[in-house]
Write a protein that holds these residues in place. Sequence first.
Motif, PDB file in Angstrom:
ATOM      1  N   UNK A   1      -2.040  51.459  34.821  1.00 54.18           N
ATOM      2  CA  UNK A   1      -2.369  50.034  35.428  1.00 54.18           C
ATOM      3  C   UNK A   1      -3.927  50.049  35.726  1.00 54.18           C
ATOM      4  N   UNK A   2      -4.564  51.059  35.380  1.00 56.42           N
ATOM      5  CA  UNK A   2      -6.070  51.023  35.587  1.00 56.42           C
ATOM      6  C   UNK A   2      -6.620  51.330  36.991  1.00 56.42           C
ATOM      7  N   UNK A   3      -5.855  52.071  37.921  1.00 51.63           N
ATOM      8  CA  UNK A   3      -6.050  52.378  38.903  1.00 51.63           C
ATOM      9  C   UNK A   3      -6.873  53.904  38.768  1.00 51.63           C
ATOM     10  N   UNK A   4      -7.799  54.028  39.739  1.00 55.33           N
ATOM     11  CA  UNK A   4      -8.185  55.416  39.615  1.00 55.33           C
ATOM     12  C   UNK A   4      -7.305  56.475  39.900  1.00 55.33           C
ATOM     13  N   UNK A   5      -7.503  57.672  38.965  1.00 53.32           N
ATOM     14  CA  UNK A   5      -6.946  58.904  39.437  1.00 53.32           C
ATOM     15  C   UNK A   5      -7.978  59.727  40.363  1.00 53.32           C
ATOM     16  N   UNK A   6      -7.674  61.094  40.733  1.00 54.84           N
ATOM     17  CA  UNK A   6      -8.627  61.936  41.316  1.00 54.84           C
ATOM     18  C   UNK A   6      -9.787  62.155  40.901  1.00 54.84           C
ATOM     19  N   UNK A   7      -9.393  62.391  39.326  1.00 60.41           N
ATOM     20  CA  UNK A   7     -10.740  62.597  38.486  1.00 60.41           C
ATOM     21  C   UNK A   7     -11.740  61.314  38.606  1.00 60.41           C
ATOM     22  N   UNK A   8     -11.254  60.265  38.574  1.00 61.08           N
ATOM     23  CA  UNK A   8     -12.166  58.987  38.563  1.00 61.08           C
ATOM     24  C   UNK A   8     -13.146  59.074  39.916  1.00 61.08           C
ATOM     25  N   UNK A   9     -12.187  59.508  41.155  1.00 58.25           N
ATOM     26  CA  UNK A   9     -12.970  59.516  42.357  1.00 58.25           C
ATOM     27  C   UNK A   9     -14.033  60.725  42.265  1.00 58.25           C
ATOM     28  N   UNK A  10     -13.808  61.664  41.678  1.00 62.15           N
ATOM     29  CA  UNK A  10     -14.692  62.889  41.634  1.00 62.15           C
ATOM     30  C   UNK A  10     -15.891  62.543  40.870  1.00 62.15           C
ATOM     31  N   UNK A  11     -15.740  61.628  39.411  1.00 66.32           N
ATOM     32  CA  UNK A  11     -16.690  61.139  38.872  1.00 66.32           C
ATOM     33  C   UNK A  11     -17.648  60.488  39.289  1.00 66.32           C
TER      34      UNK A  11
ATOM     35  N   UNK B   1     -20.329  67.555  34.593  1.00 64.65           N
ATOM     36  CA  UNK B   1     -20.290  68.989  35.126  1.00 64.65           C
ATOM     37  C   UNK B   1     -19.984  69.225  36.583  1.00 64.65           C
ATOM     38  N   UNK B   2     -20.540  68.387  37.346  1.00 64.25           N
ATOM     39  CA  UNK B   2     -20.454  68.184  38.853  1.00 64.25           C
ATOM     40  C   UNK B   2     -18.810  67.891  39.120  1.00 64.25           C
ATOM     41  N   UNK B   3     -18.252  66.933  38.472  1.00 60.34           N
ATOM     42  CA  UNK B   3     -16.886  66.564  38.517  1.00 60.34           C
ATOM     43  C   UNK B   3     -16.030  67.360  37.856  1.00 60.34           C
ATOM     44  N   UNK B   4     -16.238  68.514  37.240  1.00 65.41           N
ATOM     45  CA  UNK B   4     -15.611  69.324  36.427  1.00 65.41           C
ATOM     46  C   UNK B   4     -14.539  68.826  35.463  1.00 65.41           C
ATOM     47  N   UNK B   5     -15.294  67.808  34.659  1.00 65.66           N
ATOM     48  CA  UNK B   5     -14.387  67.044  33.639  1.00 65.66           C
ATOM     49  C   UNK B   5     -14.910  67.249  32.402  1.00 65.66           C
ATOM     50  N   UNK B   6     -14.072  67.437  31.565  1.00 67.16           N
ATOM     51  CA  UNK B   6     -14.545  67.828  29.982  1.00 67.16           C
ATOM     52  C   UNK B   6     -15.135  66.561  29.480  1.00 67.16           C
ATOM     53  N   UNK B   7     -16.303  66.583  28.622  1.00 66.79           N
ATOM     54  CA  UNK B   7     -16.950  65.407  28.093  1.00 66.79           C
ATOM     55  C   UNK B   7     -16.105  64.921  26.985  1.00 66.79           C
ATOM     56  N   UNK B   8     -15.122  65.741  26.384  1.00 67.24           N
ATOM     57  CA  UNK B   8     -14.332  65.223  25.120  1.00 67.24           C
ATOM     58  C   UNK B   8     -12.918  64.850  25.506  1.00 67.24           C
ATOM     59  N   UNK B   9     -12.608  64.731  26.910  1.00 68.20           N
ATOM     60  CA  UNK B   9     -11.112  64.267  27.129  1.00 68.20           C
ATOM     61  C   UNK B   9     -11.352  62.640  27.005  1.00 68.20           C
ATOM     62  N   UNK B  10     -10.318  62.040  26.702  1.00 73.76           N
ATOM     63  CA  UNK B  10     -10.468  60.421  26.419  1.00 73.76           C
ATOM     64  C   UNK B  10     -10.660  60.037  27.774  1.00 73.76           C
ATOM     65  N   UNK B  11     -11.628  58.981  27.744  1.00 73.49           N
ATOM     66  CA  UNK B  11     -12.129  58.385  28.886  1.00 73.49           C
ATOM     67  C   UNK B  11     -10.911  57.566  29.885  1.00 73.49           C
ATOM     68  N   UNK B  12      -9.691  56.917  29.316  1.00 73.62           N
ATOM     69  CA  UNK B  12      -8.810  56.507  29.754  1.00 73.62           C
ATOM     70  C   UNK B  12      -8.101  57.456  30.441  1.00 73.62           C
TER      71      UNK B  12
END
Length: 263
Positions: free
Chosen positions: A191-201, A174-185
Motif C-alpha cells: 500500500x506504500x506505507x513505510x516498513x521499519x527499513x524505511x524508517x531506518x533509512x 550502511x548506517x541503515x544496514x540495508x543492502x544497496x542491491x535490494x529492490x527499492x520497493x
Amino acid sequence: MTGAQFDRVQLNRRDLRQPFPAGFARRIRGQTVRALTRRGKYLVAELSSGDNLVMHLGMSGWFRVESTPTVTRRRDPDVDLEHRHDHVVFTMSSGMTVTFNDPRRFGIMDLVAADRLTEHASIGKLGPEPLSRAFDAQVLASRVAKRRVSLKLALLDQQVVAGIGNIYASEALHVAKLSPFRLASTIATAAGAPRDSAKRLARAIKDVLRRAIAMAESDRYRASRFRVYEHEGERCVTPGCRGTIARAWQAGRSTFYCPVCQR
Ligand SMILES: [Zn+2]
C-alpha cells in the motif's frame, strides 16, 4: 553575493556542460542578488530582474571567492595552469570576485525566470529536501513503493529525494544496514506505507547529511569522515559486525557496502 550587484560578468568560453543561455552576461550585469539559496544540488541566485541564476557544480566545479582577484599573468606558467579552468568570473559591487573553476566542465549555469522555476526540466521535478520536515519515512516509502530499481539507484534519483549523491547514498545505506542491491520497493508495504527499513533509512539519510555538514565546518572534513566510501577491504565499523567493506558497480557508479550487516 547577497545584496551586491554584478558589475562585470566574464565568460571565458561558450559552454560548460551545456551552452550558456543567450544574452547570459547581459541579463546578469547590473542585477542585484536578492537571495542566494539552494535546491537539491543547485545553487540559485535570485536576481532583481526576476531571473534566477541557476548553478550546478557538476563533478569538479567549485567557486573561488576573493577580495583581491588573482589576475592571470600570461607570462606566469604556474598561474596560467591553475587558472586554465576559470570559466566564469563575476565581479561584484561589494569588491568581491567570484570565480567558477571546473576542470571537467560538467557544471551548469542557466537563467530561469522565477515564475518558470517549477517548470524547469531538472529543478521543477526535484523531490523533497532530505533535511526538511517534508521528508520522512512515509514520504520516502511512498516515493519508492513502485520502483523496480535497486535501493541505491532509487536514492540517487533526484525525484525521490533531492541532493543525495553517490557517496552519501552508500553511507546512509550502511548506517541503515540495508543492502544497496535490494529492490527499492521492499522498504514499503504494497500500500506504500513505510516498513521499519524505511524508517531506518530516512533517519540514516538525515543523520549522515547533518554529520557531513557539521564536519565541513571542522578540520576533519577530509580525514576519515566516511564509513564505507573508499574503505574497500577494511573492517566494517558497525558494532559487532565482522564484515569487510566491499566495492561493486551500479549503473556505472561505485558502491561501497558491507556484505554482512547490510541486508
Ligand atoms: Zn558490517
